[in-house]
Design a protein around this motif. Structure first.
Motif, PDB file in Angstrom:
ATOM      1  N   LEU A 162       0.581  -1.320  -0.006  1.00 52.09           N
ATOM      2  CA  LEU A 162      -0.134  -0.333  -0.090  1.00 52.09           C
ATOM      3  C   LEU A 162       1.127   0.599  -0.166  1.00 52.09           C
ATOM      4  O   LEU A 162       0.379   2.433  -0.403  1.00 52.09           O
ATOM      5  N   LEU A 163       1.579   0.867   0.546  1.00 55.45           N
ATOM      6  CA  LEU A 163       3.127   2.196   1.071  1.00 55.45           C
ATOM      7  C   LEU A 163       4.330   1.804   0.306  1.00 55.45           C
ATOM      8  O   LEU A 163       4.527   0.419   0.469  1.00 55.45           O
ATOM      9  N   ASN A 164       4.706   2.657  -0.192  1.00 55.63           N
ATOM     10  CA  ASN A 164       5.998   2.397  -0.515  1.00 55.63           C
ATOM     11  C   ASN A 164       7.124   4.076   0.191  1.00 55.63           C
ATOM     12  O   ASN A 164       7.556   4.666  -0.500  1.00 55.63           O
ATOM     13  N   THR A 165       7.840   2.948   1.193  1.00 55.00           N
ATOM     14  CA  THR A 165       8.010   4.396   2.493  1.00 55.00           C
ATOM     15  C   THR A 165       9.344   4.125   2.031  1.00 55.00           C
ATOM     16  O   THR A 165       9.959   5.661   2.196  1.00 55.00           O
ATOM     17  N   ILE A 225      -0.156   7.062  -2.038  1.00 55.02           N
ATOM     18  CA  ILE A 225      -0.750   5.663  -1.050  1.00 55.02           C
ATOM     19  C   ILE A 225      -1.474   4.696  -2.268  1.00 55.02           C
ATOM     20  O   ILE A 225      -2.441   5.625  -3.158  1.00 55.02           O
ATOM     21  N   GLN A 226      -1.235   3.587  -2.337  1.00 52.07           N
ATOM     22  CA  GLN A 226      -2.299   3.519  -3.440  1.00 52.07           C
ATOM     23  C   GLN A 226      -3.390   2.340  -2.980  1.00 52.07           C
ATOM     24  O   GLN A 226      -3.884   2.703  -1.873  1.00 52.07           O
ATOM     25  N   ASN A 252      -6.789   6.417   1.953  1.00 51.61           N
ATOM     26  CA  ASN A 252      -6.993   6.500   0.192  1.00 51.61           C
ATOM     27  C   ASN A 252      -8.162   6.364   0.265  1.00 51.61           C
ATOM     28  O   ASN A 252      -8.486   5.283  -0.177  1.00 51.61           O
ATOM     29  N   LEU A 253      -9.581   7.427   0.285  1.00 54.06           N
ATOM     30  CA  LEU A 253     -10.459   7.115  -0.355  1.00 54.06           C
ATOM     31  C   LEU A 253     -10.828   7.762  -2.066  1.00 54.06           C
ATOM     32  O   LEU A 253     -11.922   7.986  -2.271  1.00 54.06           O
ATOM     33  N   SER A 254      -9.341   7.925  -2.784  1.00 51.12           N
ATOM     34  CA  SER A 254      -9.536   8.295  -4.439  1.00 51.12           C
ATOM     35  C   SER A 254     -10.185   7.092  -4.606  1.00 51.12           C
ATOM     36  O   SER A 254     -10.494   6.402  -5.153  1.00 51.12           O
ATOM     37  N   ALA A 255     -10.360   7.687  -6.414  1.00 53.26           N
ATOM     38  CA  ALA A 255     -11.098   7.163  -7.353  1.00 53.26           C
ATOM     39  C   ALA A 255     -10.663   5.799  -7.291  1.00 53.26           C
ATOM     40  O   ALA A 255      -8.721   5.592  -7.481  1.00 53.26           O
ATOM     41  N   ARG A 256     -11.273   4.269  -7.663  1.00 55.92           N
ATOM     42  CA  ARG A 256     -10.764   3.064  -7.674  1.00 55.92           C
ATOM     43  C   ARG A 256     -11.850   2.544  -8.474  1.00 55.92           C
ATOM     44  O   ARG A 256     -12.829   2.228  -8.183  1.00 55.92           O
ATOM     45  N   PRO A 257     -11.122   1.054  -8.910  1.00 57.26           N
ATOM     46  CA  PRO A 257     -12.770   0.030  -9.537  1.00 57.26           C
ATOM     47  C   PRO A 257     -12.989  -0.753  -8.528  1.00 57.26           C
ATOM     48  O   PRO A 257     -12.487  -0.192  -7.871  1.00 57.26           O
ATOM     49  N   GLY A 258     -14.479  -1.475  -8.875  1.00 59.91           N
ATOM     50  CA  GLY A 258     -15.147  -1.938  -7.976  1.00 59.91           C
ATOM     51  C   GLY A 258     -16.744  -1.612  -7.880  1.00 59.91           C
ATOM     52  O   GLY A 258     -16.631  -0.170  -8.498  1.00 59.91           O
ATOM     53  N   GLY A 259     -17.551  -1.885  -7.210  1.00 62.59           N
ATOM     54  CA  GLY A 259     -19.165  -2.088  -7.289  1.00 62.59           C
ATOM     55  C   GLY A 259     -18.988  -1.016  -6.183  1.00 62.59           C
ATOM     56  O   GLY A 259     -18.039  -0.304  -5.468  1.00 62.59           O
TER      57      GLY A 259
END
Ligand SMILES: [Fe+2]
Length: 348
Positions: A162-165, A225-226, A252-259
Motif C-alpha cells: 500500500l505504501l512505498n515508505t 498511497i495505493q 486514501n479514498l481516491s477513485a478505484r475500480p469496483g462496485g
C-alpha cells in the motif's frame, strides 16, 4: 430524491457492521431506499461543507490559531488553516498528535526535529509535544488538521504494497543555519479554553544536528498511497494510518475500480471524507476541499468510487462522535447520504 432505488435486479442489501468492516456484520434486504430521509432535527445529522466558504481566523490575523470545525468528547478535533503570513509564534500540542493535510499551496514547517516543505496533497505528521511553526512559501495555503489524543502511526495492511515508505516517506531535516533568534513565544495547546504561553529567550527550533535514527515528523503524499480494490464487486478501502488505540483510522479514498459501496450502517465510526480535487466528480462532490461527515449509526450509501476520470479523496474514521462547531455549521449544509449532495430540503 437524488439517490434512487436501483431499477432492476434483486432488492438492495443493507449492511450493519461493527468495528468498521472488521467485526460483526448483518445483511438484510429492504424494498425501500434506506438512505432517504424527509427531514432531520438535532446535532447527529449528515452534513457537508465546502471549506473555501470558511475564512479561518489565521488567514487575516497572523497571531490566530487555526479555526476549529469539529470537536468531540474524546478530544478528536478537526481544524482548518489558511495562512497568508508565517506564524509569529511556535506551538506545541501537548495533548494530541496532529496530521496536517495540505489542500492547497506550499507550506514550510519548522519543528523540534527539523524542517520540511509540504505541497498540495501531502499529509504532514506532527506527534504530540513536537513544537512547530509553519508558513506559506507563496501567497497563501489551505490545510485541514486532524487532532488525535491517541498516538498515530502508519499502519498499512499486510502484505506490504500500500505504501512505498523508502521512496515516498520524507522526513524533517535539521537546518543547521537557522538563526538562534530573539525572544520567541511558545504556545502550549491544551484542553483549556486559554492557551499557556511561554516567552523564550531564543528560537527553540534552531537546532544543531540529529543524533537519533528515527525522525517523528514526516510527510507522505495522498497520490503515493495505493488504493486497494476487490474486483469485480468492490469492498472496503484499506487504512494507511491508525491510532494505537484503533479508534482513529485514515484511508486514501481516491477513485478505484469496483462496485458501489453497499447501503451501510457503521455502528462504531463517524465517517469524514475530504474530496480533495477531480478531475472527476465523486458523486455530489465536485468542489475541491469539500468535507462530508456521516455520523455513526446513520444509514448511508455513498457515491461510486469507480470514476474513470479520477479524483482524489481521503477518509477519516473515528470512534469519537464529532460535532461541527458554530463556525463550520454556518457554511455547512444538510447532506443526503446517497450521492452526498445537499439534502433536497436545503434552500426550501
Ligand atoms: Fe460507510
Amino acid at each position: 430524491m437524488s439517490g434512487k432505488q436501483p431499477d432492476a435486479g434483486p432488492p438492495p442489501i443493507q449492511l450493519w457492521t461493527r468495528d468498521g468492516f472488521q467485526g460483526a456484520l448483518s445483511a438484510v434486504t429492504r424494498a425501500t431506499y434506506a438512505p432517504e430521509y424527509l427531514s432531520v432535527q438535532g446535532p447527529h445529522a449528515p452534513r457537508r461543507a465546502v471549506l473555501e466558504r470558511l475564512t479561518p481566523d489565521d488567514r487575516d490575523d497572523p497571531g490566530a490559531l487555526p479555526t476549529t470545525v469539529a470537536t468531540s468528547r474524546q478530544g478528536v478535533k478537526l481544524h482548518v488553516s489558511a495562512r497568508r503570513k508565517p506564524m509569529p509564534y511556535v506551538v506545541r500540542n501537548v495533548e494530541a498528535d496532529e496530521v496536517h493535510f495540505i489542500q492547497s499551496g506550499t507550506v514550510k514547517f519548522e519543528t523540534d526535529v527539523g524542517c520540511l516543505t509540504a505541497s498540495e496533497g501531502d499529509f504532514v505528521s506532527i506527534p504530540r509535544a513536537i513544537a512547530y511553526r509553519y508558513a506559506p512559501t507563496g501567497d497563501g495555503m489551505r490545510s485541514v488538521i486532524v487532532e488525535s489524543p491517541a498516538a498515530l502511526k502508519l499502519a498499512p495492511p499486510l502484505p506490504s504494497g500500500l505504501l512505498n515508505t523508502a521512496r515516498d516517506l520524507k522526513f524533517a531535516e535539521i537546518d543547521p543555519n537557522m538563526p538562534l533568534g530573539g525572544p520567541t513565544q511558545l504556545v502550549l495547546k491544551t484542553f483549556d479554553a486559554e492557551n499557556t504561553v511561554f516567552t523564550l529567550p531564543h528560537d527553540p527550533l534552531a537546532l544543531g544536528v540529529c543524533l537519533s535514527d528515527s525522525v517523528p515528523v514526516w510527510k507522505l503524499n495522498l497520490a503515493s498511497i495505493q488504493v486497494h480494490a476487490y474486483l469485480p464487486e468492490g469492498g472496503p478501502p484499506s487504512q494507511f494510518l491508525a491510532s494505537t488505540t484503533g479508534d482513529l483510522l485514515m484511508f486514501n479514498l481516491s477513485a478505484r475500480p469496483g462496485g458501489r459501496p453497499p447501503v451501510h450502517i457503521n455502528a462504531d465510526f463517524d465517517e469524514v471524507i475530504c474530496y480533495v480535487r477531480g478531475p472527476g466528480a465523486w458523486g455530489g462532490c465536485t468542489e475541491p476541499g469539500t468535507l462530508t461527515c456521516v455520523p455513526k449509526g446513520v444509514i448511508h450509501h455513498g457515491p461510486s468510487e469507480d470514476v474513470p476520470e479520477g479524483y482524489q479523496a481521503w477518509l477519516l474514521e473515528t470512534r469519537a462522535t464529532l460535532r461541527w462547531t458554530p463556525k463550520a455549521l454556518a457554511i455547512a449544509e444538510l447532506m443526503e447520504t446517497g450521492q452526498y449532495l445537499p439534502h433536497p430540503s436545503v434552500g426550501k
